[in-house]
Design an enzyme around this catalytic site. Structure first.
Site, PDB file in Angstrom:
ATOM      1  CE  LYS A  12      -4.654   1.103   0.221  1.00 55.82           C
ATOM      2  NZ  LYS A  12      -5.805   0.329  -0.845  1.00 55.82           N
ATOM      3  CB  THR A  57      -2.559  -3.401  -0.112  1.00 58.47           C
ATOM      4  OG1 THR A  57      -4.746  -2.855  -0.890  1.00 58.47           O
ATOM      5  CG2 THR A  57      -2.264  -4.327  -1.111  1.00 58.47           C
ATOM      6  CG  ASP A  58      -8.215  -1.381   3.527  1.00 62.98           C
ATOM      7  OD1 ASP A  58      -8.005  -0.454   3.244  1.00 62.98           O
ATOM      8  OD2 ASP A  58      -8.556  -2.226   4.350  1.00 62.98           O
ATOM      9  CG  PHE A 162      33.047  23.559 -14.193  1.00 62.03           C
ATOM     10  CD1 PHE A 162      33.032  22.067 -13.313  1.00 62.03           C
ATOM     11  CD2 PHE A 162      32.595  23.199 -15.142  1.00 62.03           C
ATOM     12  CE1 PHE A 162      33.230  20.229 -14.394  1.00 62.03           C
ATOM     13  CE2 PHE A 162      32.323  22.129 -15.813  1.00 62.03           C
ATOM     14  CZ  PHE A 162      32.965  20.595 -15.582  1.00 62.03           C
ATOM     15  NE  ARG A 179      31.174  25.625 -10.237  1.00 57.42           N
ATOM     16  CZ  ARG A 179      30.554  23.834 -10.898  1.00 57.42           C
ATOM     17  NH1 ARG A 179      29.630  24.198 -11.643  1.00 57.42           N
ATOM     18  NH2 ARG A 179      30.526  23.725  -9.466  1.00 57.42           N
ATOM     19  CD  GLN A 222      31.192  15.646 -10.624  1.00 60.50           C
ATOM     20  OE1 GLN A 222      31.702  17.172 -11.140  1.00 60.50           O
ATOM     21  NE2 GLN A 222      31.204  15.233 -11.890  1.00 60.50           N
ATOM     22  CG  ASN A 248      25.565  21.757 -11.315  1.00 58.97           C
ATOM     23  OD1 ASN A 248      25.166  23.173 -10.540  1.00 58.97           O
ATOM     24  ND2 ASN A 248      26.971  21.842 -11.656  1.00 58.97           N
ATOM     25  CG  HIS A 250      23.298  24.834 -14.602  1.00 58.13           C
ATOM     26  ND1 HIS A 250      24.388  24.037 -14.153  1.00 58.13           N
ATOM     27  CD2 HIS A 250      22.582  23.408 -15.191  1.00 58.13           C
ATOM     28  CE1 HIS A 250      24.422  23.273 -14.759  1.00 58.13           C
ATOM     29  NE2 HIS A 250      24.326  22.176 -15.614  1.00 58.13           N
TER      30      HIS A 250
END
Length: 301
Positions: A12, A57-58, A162, A179, A222, A248, A250
């Site tokens: 569920k 599932t209930d 970078f 950056r 990284q 990322n 940007h």
């Protein structure tokens, strides 16, 4: 050639449970989203439609709500363990159970400068998560707990570079020595024990990751992820590994030259897509077997 039934499970998904503690005039609230999945001898249900070994599932849903009262719902890891152990130990056809939980934080409303006892507003820089897997019974029972969070949006305005990257005939990106670095972080860490102060450990791991992001001068996202994971494992010897997923987010310097303005790293365009997606795991070289711990989520959301 023969066709056979492969691995399967059922459960569920996304039971929204809110547990209020009213033991005193100052109430407490715990707001979670719980998904259950059971594994076991359910071949007949798939092959012949025979439901005799299938716990509905209930029923799983009703159990999740009942356990919020019977067993309590304070630390999502403890709650998940109680629920998974019940399904495996008490429901005969079930040989394995996985419980995945998201928790949504609330904070108290201020009234005349003081916390109100029973009024809250949603808060939270992230959504806390847990995934608990229990397999087998008795002395052969195995348990895995994965804590974590998702949607932790974090940004620093400098201290990130970078450059020196591989280039080919399609490369147009300009290298930069300064950056904005921003991400919406997902992290999951695997415990080697269930004897843990879940609340203190969660707070400590988050603090380490945020402070490492802030203080590491980054030459690549990284590198930052590795340093974050390494710092967490060094601080908590009962963690086997940590997995991280970092889109990322940007931020590109906007060209203001048409207006006769100099843009000295001050005005940016925030692009939400497409985005770089960096994923990494950091683990101990002697980490114990992960078993079924990562079966569903794979460690990356």
């Amino acid at each position: 050639m023969s066709i056979v039934l492969g691995p399967h499970q059922y459960g569920k998904a996304e039971n929204r449970i809110v547990r209020i503690y009213r033991d005193s005039p100052r109430h407490e609230i715990h707001d979670v989203n719980v998904s259950t999945a059971l594994r076991g001898d359910f071949d007949a249900a798939h092959l012949r439609g025979d439901q005799r070994t299938v716990l509905p599932t209930d029923t799983q849903k009703q159990t999740a709500y009942a356990y919020a009262k019977e067993k309590g719902l304070v630390s999502i890891e403890s709650y998940g363990l109680e629920l998974a152990r019940h399904f495996v130990d008490d429901v005969e056809p079930v040989s394995g159970a996985r419980i995945e939980i998201e928790e949504y934080a609330w904070e108290r409303v201020l009234v005349d400068g003081s916390d109100h006892d029973h009024t809250f507003v949603r808060k939270g820089q992230e959504i806390r998560t847990a995934a608990v897997t229990v397999e087998g019974t008795g002395s052969g029972q195995r348990e895995w707990v994965i804590g974590g969070f998702k949607d932790l949006v974090i940004l620093k305005t400098t201290g990130s570079e970078f450059h020196g990257f591989l280039e080919d005939e399609y490369t147009v990106l300009e290298p930069t020595a300064d950056r904005i670095m921003a991400t919406s972080l997902v992290a999951q860490w695997r415990f080697t024990t269930t004897e843990v102060d879940w609340e203190a450990t969660y707070a400590g791991i988050k603090q380490i990751m945020v402070s490492t992001f802030a203080t590491v001068h980054s030459l690549a996202l990284q590198q930052t992820l590795y340093e974050m994971g390494k710092a967490v494992l060094e601080a908590y010897p009962f963690l086997a590994e940590i997995r991280m997923s970092a889109p990322n987010k940007h931020h590109f310097l906007y060209d203001l030259s048409p207006f006769g303005l100099v843009n000295d790293n001050e005005v940016f365009n925030a692009d939400d897509r497409p985005y770089g997606l960096i994923q990494a795991s950091v683990l101990r070289d002697d980490a114990p077997d992960a078993g079924s711990a990562w079966t569903i989520a794979g460690g990356f959301a």
